[in-house]
Enzyme design. Sequence first.
Site, short mmCIF file in Angstrom:
data_model
loop_
_atom_site.label_atom_id
_atom_site.label_comp_id
_atom_site.label_asym_id
_atom_site.label_seq_id
_atom_site.Cartn_x
_atom_site.Cartn_y
_atom_site.Cartn_z
N SER A 244 40.78 19.18 76.53
CA SER A 244 40.56 20.53 76.01
C SER A 244 39.60 20.46 74.81
CB SER A 244 41.90 21.17 75.64
OG SER A 244 41.75 22.56 75.41
N ASP A 351 39.49 26.56 85.49
CA ASP A 351 40.19 26.15 84.28
C ASP A 351 40.89 27.34 83.63
OD1 ASP A 351 40.21 23.74 82.12
OD2 ASP A 351 40.12 25.68 81.12
N HIS A 400 44.84 23.28 83.47
CA HIS A 400 44.13 22.92 82.24
C HIS A 400 44.69 21.61 81.74
CE1 HIS A 400 41.67 23.46 78.72
NE2 HIS A 400 42.71 23.39 77.91
#
Length: 507
Positions: A244, A351, A400
């Site tokens: 991330s 995502d 994610h």
Amino acid sequence: MYSKRQQERLTVICLVHSALVLGLLQSGAVGARRLRGGRSERRASLLPSAPHRQRGDTTTTESFALDFTAVEDNMDSFMTQVKNLAQSLYPCSAQKLDNDMKLHFLENMSVTCNDGTPAGYYLKESRGSRRWLIFLEGGWYCFNKENCDSRYETMRRLMSSSKWPQTKTGTGILSPLPEDNPHWWNANMVFIPYCSSDVWSGATPKTDQNDYAFMGSLIIKEVVKNLLSKGLDNGKILLLAGSSAGGTGVLLNVDAVAELLEELGHPNIQVRGLSDSGWFLDNKQYLCTDCVDTISCAPTEAIKRGIKYWGGVVPERCRLAHEGSEWNCFFGYRVYPTIRRPVFVVQWLFDEAQLTVDNIHLMGQPVQEGQWRYIQNLGIELRNTLKDVPAMFAPACLSHEVITRNYWIDIQVKGTSLPRALHCWERSLHDNSKNNKAPPKGCPMHLIDNCPWPHCNPTCPTIRDQVTGQEMNVIQFLMHMGFDVQKMAQQQGMDPSKLLGMLSSGS
């Protein structure tokens, strides 16, 4: 528990044990050609991820470093044999291994978290290994005093070290267990907690004028300096990984880490990057909203404000390519061409964080036709930005982050798992260093799904309904999103029953 003499005898027995294991390793590696299959259980996606698996406090008296990289196939059978051998020797199995990473604060106390508390890192050393994995944690960011104040109240551990635990258990690519982490389990593991809220880019201390410090880029450099005295000075490979915001942090810092090591007299350490779920697009939102916080603000506007607030630093080559608009360097497809070190990109085609900032919210009301088209186009746009990236893994899943998940070895693209693809990439880099430019045969490392819908890959993480908690298969999920089978089949020029069959099989 044992006297000194008993400990010495146990050590000798375990050394013999290790020799037997090494012999088993060599025999297991010969002729092995079959790809290791994934486990059946997968979790996560639309619900917050479950807490990391915890293990009880343990103690250790001795550890033995083995490199299982050579074992590419038949891993399940191989590990069963190893475990049986280990359990047959009670004195060795009685010595519990301490697999947790331990907290260390930076020696340079002037490099801090947002609130001025000392920054730090978690470390699990692996004696004898010259491979180091440094992981950058993710967790969004804040870009002005108001939303940083709110973040401090609600997510303080991402801005302060005051309540960090003394140990941390690694999962996924940070796991010390070869069955969970077949190629990197024996590396020196380093986890850097994210407490700078600046996508690992800031270089601004806390002062009377600044309510918060933003020192993400400096934290990485200080950790690397500290690790040199703990064995990194003798390292061969350093893999800078992150998920991330940490994945974006890898793109922003991988060259800087390599250049720092060169400046400190260690040019032979090979620095590489692994960016997971950090390849964001600066696309137009589905619905434009006021820029109040990181969720509602358009990606470009949030970064433009953030880079000023943080005193953000971007790679020099990217800065020169985008002088006056350095915010471009926070978007993968723009910064990647300027990066000199090898980087492997892992990115879900759909995502969740990207969809969130684009104001697409998938649970609740069925998805409207315009939203459905937007989601499909997002997948197409991501594919286009990744087509020239030689080392990448892009499943058509709605999720994610992945590399620290327990199910990371189960996800496949075109029959190849993520650990296998990473291993192929490492082999190609090793071969290139020997002037062999041809990629390893039968060892793919540019893997991207072609199917057009979220979760059309049957190995995607399991989705659960947020209301009922029940698992959903791909057809149930698409129906939940308002997917019109009749209409989609007509658009694809096929019979609806055939389309349903293809979706069921993941074709």
